[in-house]
Design an enzyme around this catalytic site. Structure first.
Site, short mmCIF file in Angstrom:
data_model
loop_
_atom_site.label_atom_id
_atom_site.label_comp_id
_atom_site.label_asym_id
_atom_site.label_seq_id
_atom_site.Cartn_x
_atom_site.Cartn_y
_atom_site.Cartn_z
N LYS A 34 0.84 -1.21 0.00
CA LYS A 34 0.00 0.00 0.00
C LYS A 34 0.88 1.25 0.00
O LYS A 34 2.09 1.18 0.23
CB LYS A 34 -0.95 -0.02 1.19
CG LYS A 34 -0.27 0.07 2.54
CD LYS A 34 -1.27 -0.20 3.64
CE LYS A 34 -0.57 -0.24 4.97
NZ LYS A 34 -1.20 0.55 5.98
N TYR A 261 17.05 29.69 6.26
CA TYR A 261 15.84 30.36 6.75
C TYR A 261 15.83 30.45 8.27
O TYR A 261 16.15 29.47 8.96
CB TYR A 261 14.59 29.61 6.30
CG TYR A 261 14.25 29.83 4.85
CD1 TYR A 261 13.90 31.09 4.39
CD2 TYR A 261 14.25 28.77 3.96
CE1 TYR A 261 13.58 31.29 3.05
CE2 TYR A 261 13.93 28.95 2.63
CZ TYR A 261 13.59 30.22 2.18
OH TYR A 261 13.27 30.41 0.87
C1 LIG Z 1 -4.00 -3.75 8.29
C2 LIG Z 1 -2.52 -3.70 8.11
N1 LIG Z 1 -1.85 -4.84 7.95
C3 LIG Z 1 -0.51 -4.85 7.78
C4 LIG Z 1 0.21 -3.69 7.77
C5 LIG Z 1 1.71 -3.74 7.62
O1 LIG Z 1 2.29 -3.24 8.79
P1 LIG Z 1 3.88 -3.09 8.90
O2 LIG Z 1 4.27 -2.10 7.87
O3 LIG Z 1 4.11 -2.57 10.27
O4 LIG Z 1 4.42 -4.43 8.64
C6 LIG Z 1 -0.46 -2.47 7.93
C7 LIG Z 1 0.30 -1.22 7.92
O5 LIG Z 1 -0.01 -0.22 8.46
C8 LIG Z 1 -1.87 -2.48 8.11
O6 LIG Z 1 -2.56 -1.34 8.28
#
Ligand SMILES: Cc1ncc(COP(=O)(O)O)c(C=O)c1O
Length: 378
Positions: A34, A261
């Site tokens: 994602k 800045y």
């Molecule tokens: C529902 C869910 N599963 C898995 C993950 C993966 O988590 P991580 O990046 O800590 O492994 C996330 C990440 O935020 C998540 O929201």
């Protein structure tokens, strides 16, 4: 060309994915891609993992569509499910596995499945075992799963949860979440999908039957420094993104001169300042404090002065060999093998590695590296 580039090491990505499999050998590991694969480029990362990962996970249908459009064929899990009922035709027919976390989603899906008698879907029923973000209360889950399993359009029902403190050693909340979800899993006799990266690596009781590693795939150690496995994991994971630029100007300043800045930094000695092409307009965090480390041709130097939109300034007084054109690594592993972890940089910005990686903006070109001879496989 402006010298700022995010180099993405796809061999390291595969290596890290295989570490998730090594730590959770009994589970299947869906690769969490994602947020554009945590800023690394979801399409390239999915293509690099597609022969290894039996499923991939994204936040929403739009992210899944982008992968499908580039030929990714494995099941794609929608971690927040669908947001509106009009996504459902595509979710049902497109090979997606949907998380279900609210009653309206369950009702909408079961109604819409009637339109597609030839399609059967896998769903993940999300239980709120204690994090109190998404999910059904544990006492609701049994009836819901029964309802889903009884429906001809549902092929497989997985029980899912998410942990709030899996990175922390001896967390009472984690213990409570594990008790709740594992009891439910036994009671309902359903396959589970519980573990994020820290749980995949450090919590054996969470590794049923699918794991969902995200940040560890990108080489970030997800465990707190005081965790017993922290140092072991530090040795094992390889950074995937190296954010690299060059010095584009050098200023020689007397003692007592301001830099940048707000004149946040005032020199306290004669100082050589390297101006680096990288700023918050690229996603580099403007909160970087005085002293935030960078590597200049593999040697440590420190940010002096506020990060501006397209540039930042580094004290290179101790590096007389550095000058215009010197390579600057903002994080990652440079050509000489020197390393600066994105987690260390994040701690100087009062944030976490996740935000720095996902924050790198589209204007920074991603350059992908894959060496077929060094490609690890199972
Ligand atoms: C529902 C869910 N599963 C898995 C993950 C993966 O988590 P991580 O990046 O800590 O492994 C996330 C990440 O935020 C998540 O929201």
């Amino acid at each position: 060309m402006r010298p700022l580039t995010a180099h993405i090491d796809l061999n390291a990505l595969r290596h890290n994915y295989l570490q998730a499999r090594r730590y959770a050998p009994e589970a299947r590991a869906m690769a969490v891609l994602k947020a554009n694969a945590y800023g690394h480029g979801a399409i390239a990362c999915a293509q690099a993992l597609q022969d290894l990962a039996p499923a991939m996970a994204v936040a929403c249908l739009e992210e899944g569509q982008a992968l499908r459009a580039r030929g990714i064929e494995c099941p794609i899990v929608l971690l927040e499910g669908f947001f509106e009922a009009d996504e459902l035709d595509e979710v049902i027919t497109g090979g997606y596995w949907s998380v279900l976390h609210t009653h309206w989603q369950v009702d909408a899906l079961l109604t819409r499945l009637a339109r597609w008698p030839q399609h059967r879907m896998t769903v993940l029923v999300k239980c709120d075992s204690g994090m109190h973000r998404l999910g059904f209360a544990p006492e609701e889950v049994g009836d819901l799963c029964g309802r889903l399993q009884a429906h001809a359009g549902i092929e497989q029902t997985l029980l899912m949860t998410h942990f709030a403190t899996a990175d922390t050693p001896d967390s009472p909340l984690l213990t409570a979440q594990l008790e709740t979800i594992n009891a439910l899993r036994c009671l309902l006799d359903l396959p589970g999908c519980f573990a994020n990266s820290p749980a995949t690596l450090g919590v054996p009781a969470s590794r049923h039957d699918w794991v969902r590693p995200g940040v560890m795939l990108y080489g970030v150690n997800p465990l707190e420094p005081q965790h017993a496995l922290h140092d072991e994991i530090e040795q094992i994971l390889r950074p995937v993104m190296t954010l690299e630029s060059r010095i584009i100007a050098v200023r020689e300043l007397q003692s007592g001169e301001p830099i940048g800045y707000g004149a946040r930094h005032v020199t306290h000695r004669p100082t050589r300042v390297g101006v680096v092409a990288c700023g918050y307009g690229d996603g580099y965090d403007r909160h970087a404090r005085e002293g935030t480390p960078v590597l200049v041709e593999g040697k440590r130097a420190a940010i002096a002065g506020r990060v501006s939109m397209d540039m930042l300034t580094v004290d290179i007084t101790e590096l007389p060999e550095a000058g215009i054109g010197s390579r600057v690594t903002l994080w990652g592993r440079d050509a000489s093998g020197s390393e600066l972890s994105v987690s260390e940089v994040a701690s100087w910005c009062d944030t976490i590695a996740y935000t720095l990686l996902t924050g790198i903006l589209p204007r920074v070109p991603r350059c992908y590296h894959q060496d077929d001879d060094a490609r690890e496989s199972v």
